[in-house]
Design an enzyme around this catalytic site. Sequence first.
Site, PDB file in Angstrom:
ATOM      1  N   CYS A   1       0.862  -1.187   0.000  1.00 34.35           N
ATOM      2  CA  CYS A   1       0.000   0.000   0.000  1.00 34.35           C
ATOM      3  C   CYS A   1       0.891   1.227   0.000  1.00 34.35           C
ATOM      4  O   CYS A   1       1.730   1.395   0.900  1.00 34.35           O
ATOM      5  CB  CYS A   1      -0.897  -0.017   1.237  1.00 34.35           C
ATOM      6  SG  CYS A   1      -1.887   1.474   1.494  1.00 34.35           S
TER       7      CYS A   1
ATOM      8  N   CYS B   1      -1.360   4.091  -6.250  1.00 27.87           N
ATOM      9  CA  CYS B   1      -2.182   3.277  -5.356  1.00 27.87           C
ATOM     10  C   CYS B   1      -2.367   1.932  -6.040  1.00 27.87           C
ATOM     11  O   CYS B   1      -2.704   1.872  -7.228  1.00 27.87           O
ATOM     12  CB  CYS B   1      -3.531   3.945  -5.097  1.00 27.87           C
ATOM     13  SG  CYS B   1      -4.707   2.917  -4.161  1.00 27.87           S
TER      14      CYS B   1
END
Length: 243
Positions: free
Chosen positions: A79, A180
């Site tokens: 992440c 992302c």
Amino acid sequence: MENQPRGKAPLVCLFDSGIGGLNLLRACSVRMPYVNFCYFADNYNVPYGNLCEGEIRRLVFSAFSQIAALCPDAAAVACNTVTAECVHELRRVFPFPVVGVEPAVKQAFEYGGKYLVLATEATCKSAAFFKLLSKYGKGAEVHAMKSLAGDIERNIFSLDKAALASRLPQGNFSSVVLGCTHYIFIRDEIEKRYRCPVFDGMAGTADHLATILGNSDHFSSERGKIRFFGGDFTKNKAVFERF
């Protein structure tokens, strides 16, 4: 190499707020087929990109306390937001190597020209991202996408990819950086929209993990296994098997 003894497969744990990190899991399982992987997710609090720094840290360290109990050979933060906010502290606290993912702005910078960076609000506001841009930000146009990761997470089995891509900023760019891991699920539509290369950094992170493990991924007695923990693990397994 073939004459060396084969032993127990190493264990790598991957953590993400939701399904985005499954893209890294795929890259790692292809790169290191004889490694065992455990995928930890926190789908019920996704997207982390909309949370405050303190809440992100609380959730991440709670998950990593479970990861540490498995005594992994290495862990990966799949992440960008968590990497930007927590990875240095995770490396100080836990005894195993912790690899993070970060927006592939260096690749876009080296490719040349004006490039677009798509990332969450938390990533865009982080000191780590600012430091990255200070080195490779020439030519970058950064856009914080407030709800895109959450929409992909909630609707993964019925994505209207064209509609999601239509919400992206207009412009002509030499390349696009996906800041992302959730955004990779609509990578094809992003490529079609901008008609240029798209960088996500998954292969580079998988290569980094392989380097940390050394040659141990080649010497296990059988192919590695993949297990899913935390969050909506049934959903995560289904997404991984489907996509």
